[in-house]
Design a protein around this motif. Structure first.
Motif, PDB file in Angstrom:
ATOM      1  N   LEU A 162      46.563  82.807  99.184  1.00  0.00           N
ATOM      2  CA  LEU A 162      45.884  83.782  98.346  1.00  0.00           C
ATOM      3  C   LEU A 162      46.663  84.117  97.082  1.00  0.00           C
ATOM      4  N   THR A 163      47.975  83.886  97.057  1.00  0.00           N
ATOM      5  CA  THR A 163      48.731  84.150  95.831  1.00  0.00           C
ATOM      6  C   THR A 163      48.315  83.211  94.704  1.00  0.00           C
ATOM      7  N   ARG A 164      47.734  82.079  95.030  1.00  0.00           N
ATOM      8  CA  ARG A 164      47.248  81.160  93.992  1.00  0.00           C
ATOM      9  C   ARG A 164      46.034  81.734  93.266  1.00  0.00           C
ATOM     10  N   VAL A 165      45.304  82.598  93.927  1.00  0.00           N
ATOM     11  CA  VAL A 165      44.120  83.198  93.313  1.00  0.00           C
ATOM     12  C   VAL A 165      44.507  84.228  92.254  1.00  0.00           C
ATOM     13  N   MET A 166      45.771  84.624  92.204  1.00  0.00           N
ATOM     14  CA  MET A 166      46.214  85.594  91.205  1.00  0.00           C
ATOM     15  C   MET A 166      46.081  85.079  89.777  1.00  0.00           C
ATOM     16  N   VAL A 167      45.818  83.780  89.633  1.00  0.00           N
ATOM     17  CA  VAL A 167      45.561  83.228  88.303  1.00  0.00           C
ATOM     18  C   VAL A 167      44.298  83.835  87.696  1.00  0.00           C
ATOM     19  N   LEU A 168      43.471  84.472  88.525  1.00  0.00           N
ATOM     20  CA  LEU A 168      42.251  85.110  88.029  1.00  0.00           C
ATOM     21  C   LEU A 168      42.552  86.341  87.175  1.00  0.00           C
ATOM     22  N   HIS A 169      43.748  86.899  87.282  1.00  0.00           N
ATOM     23  CA  HIS A 169      44.093  88.054  86.441  1.00  0.00           C
ATOM     24  C   HIS A 169      44.011  87.713  84.953  1.00  0.00           C
ATOM     25  N   PRO A 170      44.710  86.683  84.466  1.00  0.00           N
ATOM     26  CA  PRO A 170      44.562  86.336  83.040  1.00  0.00           C
ATOM     27  C   PRO A 170      43.187  85.788  82.696  1.00  0.00           C
ATOM     28  N   VAL A 171      42.524  85.122  83.646  1.00  0.00           N
ATOM     29  CA  VAL A 171      41.161  84.626  83.386  1.00  0.00           C
ATOM     30  C   VAL A 171      40.231  85.795  83.091  1.00  0.00           C
ATOM     31  N   GLY A 172      40.321  86.836  83.908  1.00  0.00           N
ATOM     32  CA  GLY A 172      39.505  88.026  83.681  1.00  0.00           C
ATOM     33  C   GLY A 172      39.847  88.716  82.372  1.00  0.00           C
ATOM     34  N   ALA A 173      41.139  88.724  82.004  1.00  0.00           N
ATOM     35  CA  ALA A 173      41.552  89.344  80.747  1.00  0.00           C
ATOM     36  C   ALA A 173      40.938  88.610  79.551  1.00  0.00           C
ATOM     37  N   VAL A 174      40.924  87.285  79.603  1.00  0.00           N
ATOM     38  CA  VAL A 174      40.351  86.495  78.510  1.00  0.00           C
ATOM     39  C   VAL A 174      38.845  86.718  78.412  1.00  0.00           C
ATOM     40  N   LEU A 175      38.153  86.688  79.541  1.00  0.00           N
ATOM     41  CA  LEU A 175      36.706  86.913  79.537  1.00  0.00           C
ATOM     42  C   LEU A 175      36.363  88.286  78.967  1.00  0.00           C
ATOM     43  N   SER A 176      37.110  89.280  79.383  1.00  0.00           N
ATOM     44  CA  SER A 176      36.844  90.638  78.916  1.00  0.00           C
ATOM     45  C   SER A 176      37.121  90.773  77.422  1.00  0.00           C
ATOM     46  N   PHE A 177      38.180  90.129  76.943  1.00  0.00           N
ATOM     47  CA  PHE A 177      38.514  90.249  75.520  1.00  0.00           C
ATOM     48  C   PHE A 177      37.485  89.526  74.649  1.00  0.00           C
ATOM     49  N   VAL A 178      37.017  88.377  75.092  1.00  0.00           N
ATOM     50  CA  VAL A 178      35.970  87.661  74.345  1.00  0.00           C
ATOM     51  C   VAL A 178      34.688  88.493  74.316  1.00  0.00           C
ATOM     52  N   GLY A 179      34.348  89.114  75.456  1.00  0.00           N
ATOM     53  CA  GLY A 179      33.190  90.000  75.487  1.00  0.00           C
ATOM     54  C   GLY A 179      33.359  91.187  74.555  1.00  0.00           C
ATOM     55  N   PHE A 180      34.574  91.711  74.468  1.00  0.00           N
ATOM     56  CA  PHE A 180      34.860  92.816  73.541  1.00  0.00           C
ATOM     57  C   PHE A 180      34.634  92.391  72.094  1.00  0.00           C
ATOM     58  N   LEU A 181      35.120  91.194  71.731  1.00  0.00           N
ATOM     59  CA  LEU A 181      34.938  90.710  70.359  1.00  0.00           C
ATOM     60  C   LEU A 181      33.456  90.534  70.030  1.00  0.00           C
ATOM     61  N   LEU A 182      32.693  89.981  70.963  1.00  0.00           N
ATOM     62  CA  LEU A 182      31.262  89.800  70.730  1.00  0.00           C
ATOM     63  C   LEU A 182      30.549  91.143  70.595  1.00  0.00           C
ATOM     64  N   ALA A 183      30.970  92.117  71.385  1.00  0.00           N
ATOM     65  CA  ALA A 183      30.344  93.442  71.312  1.00  0.00           C
ATOM     66  C   ALA A 183      30.688  94.151  70.004  1.00  0.00           C
ATOM     67  N   VAL A 184      31.865  93.855  69.447  1.00  0.00           N
ATOM     68  CA  VAL A 184      32.283  94.507  68.201  1.00  0.00           C
ATOM     69  C   VAL A 184      31.605  93.887  66.988  1.00  0.00           C
ATOM     70  N   ILE A 185      31.675  92.547  66.879  1.00  0.00           N
ATOM     71  CA  ILE A 185      31.170  91.865  65.685  1.00  0.00           C
ATOM     72  C   ILE A 185      29.705  91.501  65.794  1.00  0.00           C
ATOM     73  N   GLY A 186      29.146  91.594  66.985  1.00  0.00           N
ATOM     74  CA  GLY A 186      27.762  91.164  67.192  1.00  0.00           C
ATOM     75  C   GLY A 186      26.786  92.294  66.973  1.00  0.00           C
ATOM     76  N   THR A 187      25.940  92.143  65.953  1.00  0.00           N
ATOM     77  CA  THR A 187      24.872  93.112  65.727  1.00  0.00           C
ATOM     78  C   THR A 187      23.530  92.573  66.215  1.00  0.00           C
ATOM     79  N   HIS A 188      23.491  91.308  66.572  1.00  0.00           N
ATOM     80  CA  HIS A 188      22.258  90.691  67.063  1.00  0.00           C
ATOM     81  C   HIS A 188      22.126  90.901  68.562  1.00  0.00           C
TER      82      HIS A 188
END
Length: 232
Positions: free
Chosen positions: A101-127
């Motif tokens: 299960l310690t190998r699944v801890m790689v999901l921490h940075p994966v989730g951080a990247v997904l969330s940050f990309v979603g943040f950028l789209l929510a900020v710059i996206g008016t459509h």
């Protein structure tokens, strides 16, 4: 419209907070020793005083300093503790489960990247499409974070239980793990808020513009007036 924009900004801020929380969990021990998913303090007379476990490795502390750190994706926490304190139970079932299960801890940075990309789209996206994509990424972040948290608690609870079975040994969950818990909450509310604001925005855009009403007794100002010689 102003209220809708304000609600959307709240969801956007929650996406950024989620990214920061998961980033903190990602840089836990051995990158930053004060941030750990699990801390184990040993009784006197053993070779090490403390071991801190993080997303990508662990650190063993001697005399208040980190003398040995190992950076690796996936490790065996019970084997490490067993090497310091031979009294800790090292059953094969718990050992293999915690190690896998310690190998699944790689999901921490994966989730951080997904969330940050979603943040950028929510900020710059008016459509509407960009807002909807941000809500989808936020939902994926929530799912990834829930899976990561479940694996974290499963793996670390095994270690936590077996360490605390030995008198004067003390295992505690670290601040990095509580950051993952907080990330689950923030990503959940971010997903709901961004999605609802996206739907409300689409509804407002599809709503037809109201036709101005004319007051009784007044002619339409758009109708041209006849000249006096054209009147009968």
């Amino acid at each position: 419209m102003g209220l809708l924009l304000g609600v959307h900004h709240i969801g956007t801020l929650l996406l950024l907070v989620t990214a920061i929380l998961l980033l903190v969990a990602s840089i836990s021990s051995p990158v930053v020793n004060n941030l750990a998913l699990l801390k184990v303090d040993f009784r006197d007379g053993l070779s090490a005083e403390r071991v801190t476990f993080g997303s990508f490795g662990y650190c063993e502390m001697y005399d208040g300093s980190s003398d040995y750190c190992n950076r690796h994706l996936g490790y065996n926490p019970l084997r490490i503790i067993r090497g310091i304190d031979g009294q800790v139970d090292n059953g094969s079932v718990g050992r293999n489960t915690a190690s896998g299960l310690t190998r699944v801890m790689v999901l921490h940075p994966v989730g951080a990247v997904l969330s940050f990309v979603g943040f950028l789209l929510a900020v710059i996206g008016t459509h509407v499409i960009s807002s909807f994509t941000a809500s989808v990424l936020s939902g994926l972040t929530f799912i990834v974070t829930v899976v990561a948290l479940a694996c974290d608690f499963t793996a670390l609870s095994i270690v936590h239980h077996r360490v605390n079975e030995i008198r004067n040994n003390h295992a505690t969950y670290g601040s990095a793990l509580w950051c993952v818990v907080a990330a689950v909450v923030t990503s959940f509310f971010a997903t709901i808020i961004v999605f609802l604001s996206c739907c409300a925005s689409k509804r407002n855009k599809n709503k037809p513009d109201p036709v101005p009403k004319q007051e009784a007794g007044f002619a339409d100002s758009t109708v041209p007036k006849k000249k006096f010689w054209q009147r009968r």
